[in-house]
Write a protein that holds these residues in place. Structure first.
Motif, PDB file in Angstrom:
ATOM      1  N   GLN A 135      19.305  17.971 -17.939  1.00 16.22           N
ATOM      2  CA  GLN A 135      19.396  19.201 -18.741  1.00 16.22           C
ATOM      3  C   GLN A 135      20.443  20.182 -18.240  1.00 16.22           C
ATOM      4  OE1 GLN A 135      15.526  20.952 -19.960  1.00 16.22           O
ATOM      5  NE2 GLN A 135      14.591  19.304 -18.770  1.00 16.22           N
ATOM      6  N   ALA A 136      20.934  19.976 -17.026  1.00 17.68           N
ATOM      7  CA  ALA A 136      21.878  20.936 -16.440  1.00 17.68           C
ATOM      8  C   ALA A 136      23.275  20.734 -17.015  1.00 17.68           C
ATOM      9  CB  ALA A 136      21.903  20.779 -14.929  1.00 17.68           C
ATOM     10  N   PRO A 137      24.004  21.835 -17.284  1.00 19.87           N
ATOM     11  CA  PRO A 137      25.383  21.716 -17.768  1.00 19.87           C
ATOM     12  C   PRO A 137      26.301  21.177 -16.681  1.00 19.87           C
ATOM     13  CG  PRO A 137      24.835  24.010 -17.332  1.00 19.87           C
ATOM     14  CD  PRO A 137      23.561  23.231 -17.179  1.00 19.87           C
ATOM     15  N   ALA A 138      27.515  20.792 -17.082  1.00 22.21           N
ATOM     16  CA  ALA A 138      28.437  20.099 -16.181  1.00 22.21           C
ATOM     17  C   ALA A 138      28.753  20.899 -14.925  1.00 22.21           C
ATOM     18  CB  ALA A 138      29.728  19.762 -16.931  1.00 22.21           C
ATOM     19  N   ASP A 139      28.926  22.220 -15.052  1.00 25.58           N
ATOM     20  CA  ASP A 139      29.295  23.004 -13.875  1.00 25.58           C
ATOM     21  C   ASP A 139      28.145  23.084 -12.877  1.00 25.58           C
ATOM     22  OD1 ASP A 139      27.874  24.509 -15.701  1.00 25.58           O
ATOM     23  OD2 ASP A 139      28.904  26.390 -15.233  1.00 25.58           O
ATOM     24  N   ILE A 140      26.907  23.114 -13.370  1.00 27.11           N
ATOM     25  CA  ILE A 140      25.749  23.122 -12.482  1.00 27.11           C
ATOM     26  C   ILE A 140      25.608  21.761 -11.799  1.00 27.11           C
ATOM     27  CG2 ILE A 140      23.251  23.398 -12.331  1.00 27.11           C
ATOM     28  CD1 ILE A 140      24.767  25.975 -12.960  1.00 27.11           C
ATOM     29  N   VAL A 141      25.841  20.690 -12.558  1.00 31.05           N
ATOM     30  CA  VAL A 141      25.795  19.345 -11.984  1.00 31.05           C
ATOM     31  C   VAL A 141      26.803  19.223 -10.843  1.00 31.05           C
ATOM     32  CG1 VAL A 141      26.295  16.904 -12.416  1.00 31.05           C
ATOM     33  CG2 VAL A 141      24.907  18.211 -14.043  1.00 31.05           C
ATOM     34  N   ALA A 142      28.021  19.681 -11.085  1.00 35.54           N
ATOM     35  CA  ALA A 142      29.067  19.590 -10.067  1.00 35.54           C
ATOM     36  C   ALA A 142      28.696  20.387  -8.823  1.00 35.54           C
ATOM     37  CB  ALA A 142      30.397  20.079 -10.640  1.00 35.54           C
ATOM     38  N   GLU A 143      28.146  21.580  -9.015  1.00 36.53           N
ATOM     39  CA  GLU A 143      27.768  22.414  -7.869  1.00 36.53           C
ATOM     40  C   GLU A 143      26.603  21.794  -7.111  1.00 36.53           C
ATOM     41  OE1 GLU A 143      27.639  25.653  -5.145  1.00 36.53           O
ATOM     42  OE2 GLU A 143      29.164  24.680  -6.375  1.00 36.53           O
ATOM     43  N   ALA A 144      25.619  21.261  -7.832  1.00 31.25           N
ATOM     44  CA  ALA A 144      24.475  20.623  -7.175  1.00 31.25           C
ATOM     45  C   ALA A 144      24.928  19.420  -6.349  1.00 31.25           C
ATOM     46  CB  ALA A 144      23.442  20.198  -8.213  1.00 31.25           C
ATOM     47  N   GLU A 145      25.828  18.638  -6.900  1.00 32.98           N
ATOM     48  CA  GLU A 145      26.338  17.471  -6.177  1.00 32.98           C
ATOM     49  C   GLU A 145      27.115  17.905  -4.934  1.00 32.98           C
ATOM     50  OE1 GLU A 145      28.559  15.552  -9.224  1.00 32.98           O
ATOM     51  OE2 GLU A 145      26.866  14.323  -9.899  1.00 32.98           O
ATOM     52  N   ARG A 146      27.867  18.996  -5.050  1.00 40.83           N
ATOM     53  CA  ARG A 146      28.619  19.493  -3.895  1.00 40.83           C
ATOM     54  C   ARG A 146      27.673  19.966  -2.807  1.00 40.83           C
ATOM     55  NH1 ARG A 146      29.741  23.625  -1.216  1.00 40.83           N
ATOM     56  NH2 ARG A 146      28.408  24.958  -2.518  1.00 40.83           N
ATOM     57  N   MET A 147      26.607  20.687  -3.202  1.00 42.98           N
ATOM     58  CA  MET A 147      25.650  21.197  -2.233  1.00 42.98           C
ATOM     59  C   MET A 147      24.924  20.057  -1.520  1.00 42.98           C
ATOM     60  SD  MET A 147      24.193  24.337  -4.592  1.00 42.98           S
ATOM     61  CE  MET A 147      22.828  24.837  -3.525  1.00 42.98           C
ATOM     62  N   ILE A 148      24.545  19.022  -2.256  1.00 47.31           N
ATOM     63  CA  ILE A 148      23.872  17.878  -1.641  1.00 47.31           C
ATOM     64  C   ILE A 148      24.792  17.194  -0.635  1.00 47.31           C
ATOM     65  CG2 ILE A 148      22.958  15.556  -2.096  1.00 47.31           C
ATOM     66  CD1 ILE A 148      21.893  16.662  -4.767  1.00 47.31           C
ATOM     67  N   ALA A 149      26.037  16.977  -1.044  1.00 54.11           N
ATOM     68  CA  ALA A 149      26.992  16.322  -0.152  1.00 54.11           C
ATOM     69  C   ALA A 149      27.205  17.142   1.112  1.00 54.11           C
ATOM     70  CB  ALA A 149      28.321  16.098  -0.874  1.00 54.11           C
ATOM     71  N   GLU A 150      27.293  18.456   0.955  1.00 49.76           N
ATOM     72  CA  GLU A 150      27.498  19.332   2.122  1.00 49.76           C
ATOM     73  C   GLU A 150      26.267  19.322   3.016  1.00 49.76           C
ATOM     74  OE1 GLU A 150      29.621  23.541   2.358  1.00 49.76           O
ATOM     75  OE2 GLU A 150      27.581  23.740   1.581  1.00 49.76           O
ATOM     76  N   ALA A 151      25.072  19.285   2.418  1.00 51.40           N
ATOM     77  CA  ALA A 151      23.840  19.276   3.213  1.00 51.40           C
ATOM     78  C   ALA A 151      23.696  18.007   4.014  1.00 51.40           C
ATOM     79  CB  ALA A 151      22.635  19.461   2.291  1.00 51.40           C
ATOM     80  N   ARG A 152      24.214  16.920   3.500  1.00 56.54           N
ATOM     81  CA  ARG A 152      24.086  15.624   4.176  1.00 56.54           C
ATOM     82  C   ARG A 152      25.242  15.308   5.127  1.00 56.54           C
ATOM     83  NH1 ARG A 152      21.924  12.288  -1.157  1.00 56.54           N
ATOM     84  NH2 ARG A 152      19.687  12.726  -0.822  1.00 56.54           N
ATOM     85  N   SER A 153      26.247  16.176   5.119  1.00 52.75           N
ATOM     86  CA  SER A 153      27.421  15.891   5.962  1.00 52.75           C
ATOM     87  C   SER A 153      27.154  16.272   7.401  1.00 52.75           C
ATOM     88  CB  SER A 153      28.622  16.689   5.439  1.00 52.75           C
ATOM     89  OG  SER A 153      28.374  18.073   5.508  1.00 52.75           O
TER      90      SER A 153
END
Length: 251
Positions: free
Chosen positions: A233-251
């Motif tokens: 349900q999330a728009p593209a910009d929210i998807v991109a930000e969520a993916e960035r946050m997950i990647a940063e959290a796991r780095s």
């Protein structure tokens, strides 16, 4: 806890205490019978106690290695984009019924076209009908969409005075409390919102951000971010930000 949250809580506390004093006087002079006075006293005492508990709640200390000034600067920067992010997800996840808003619930069939109603008119309707929660929520939502959090805040407090488990009011009050600088209380309110309405995508996104940016709990934010992505349900910009946050959290 910073203003406007503390100021509003203090206003609620003082109003409830003033109401208790006035109630005693009305009962003493016979304006109110014992049963009515007891009912009102219970309500006013509950309101005062709720405000006092919130005012006395501990405020989270800054995370080690981060100065108060840096945290304040980060909050200001994040607040600048917060309104845009919230509105984007509100529009995508919680679309309003076509043309308006059902004032009496699904069974009433009563619909008002909000596009044809001004904020001033909505305020008048809410003032005349303070217990109509859906209309008050619609008004508060309009303030949120306009970025006017200070005007939305009293309406969410009023909703919670009538329905202390209202998920939408808990969600937005939690978000605004977080933005005011009290991340711990904001997270708690957002968690309460999700307890009432599990799976609400907007609440999950806001809680993920409050955990991630406010508490520095990046790992704890991952399940929420993943749930937002999985919702579709999330728009593209929210998807991109969520993916960035997950990647940063796991780095």
């Amino acid at each position: 806890m910073n203003t406007p949250v503390r100021a509003e809580l203090e206003r609620r506390r003082d109003r409830a205490l003033d109401d208790l004093v006035a109630l005693d006087a009305q009962e003493a002079c016979g304006e109110l019978d014992t049963a009515t006075a007891a009912q009102l006293r219970s309500r006013y005492e509950a309101e005062a106690a709720a405000a006092l508990r919130a005012l006395e709640a501990p405020v989270a200390s800054p995370a080690p290695g981060r100065s108060g000034r840096r945290i304040a600067a980060a909050l200001v920067a994040f607040a600048a984009i917060a309104v845009i992010v919230v509105i984007a997800l509100v529009t995508a996840v919680e679309p309003r019924p076509e043309g308006g808003f059902a004032t009496g619930g699904p069974e009433s069939g009563t619909t008002v076209d909000l596009d044809a109603v001004s904020v001033e008119e909505m305020e008048q309707v809410v003032a005349a009908n303070p217990d109509i929660i859906p209309m008050r929520l619609a008004l508060a939502r309009r303030y949120v969409e306009a970025g006017d959090f200070s005007s939305a805040l009293p309406h969410y407090f009023a909703v919670l005075e009538r329905d202390e488990r209202n998920p939408e009011a808990l969600m937005y009050l939690g978000w605004m409390t977080y933005l005011s600088g009290d991340a711990a209380t904001g997270v708690s309110l957002l968690e309460q919102s999700l307890e009432v309405a599990p799976g609400d995508v907007l609440a999950m996104w806001l809680l993920a951000n409050a955990r991630y940016h406010g508490l520095g709990d990046r790992v704890g934010a991952i399940p929420l971010l993943e749930a937002v992505l999985a919702s579709g349900q999330a728009p593209a910009d929210i998807v991109a930000e969520a993916e960035r946050m997950i990647a940063e959290a796991r780095s």
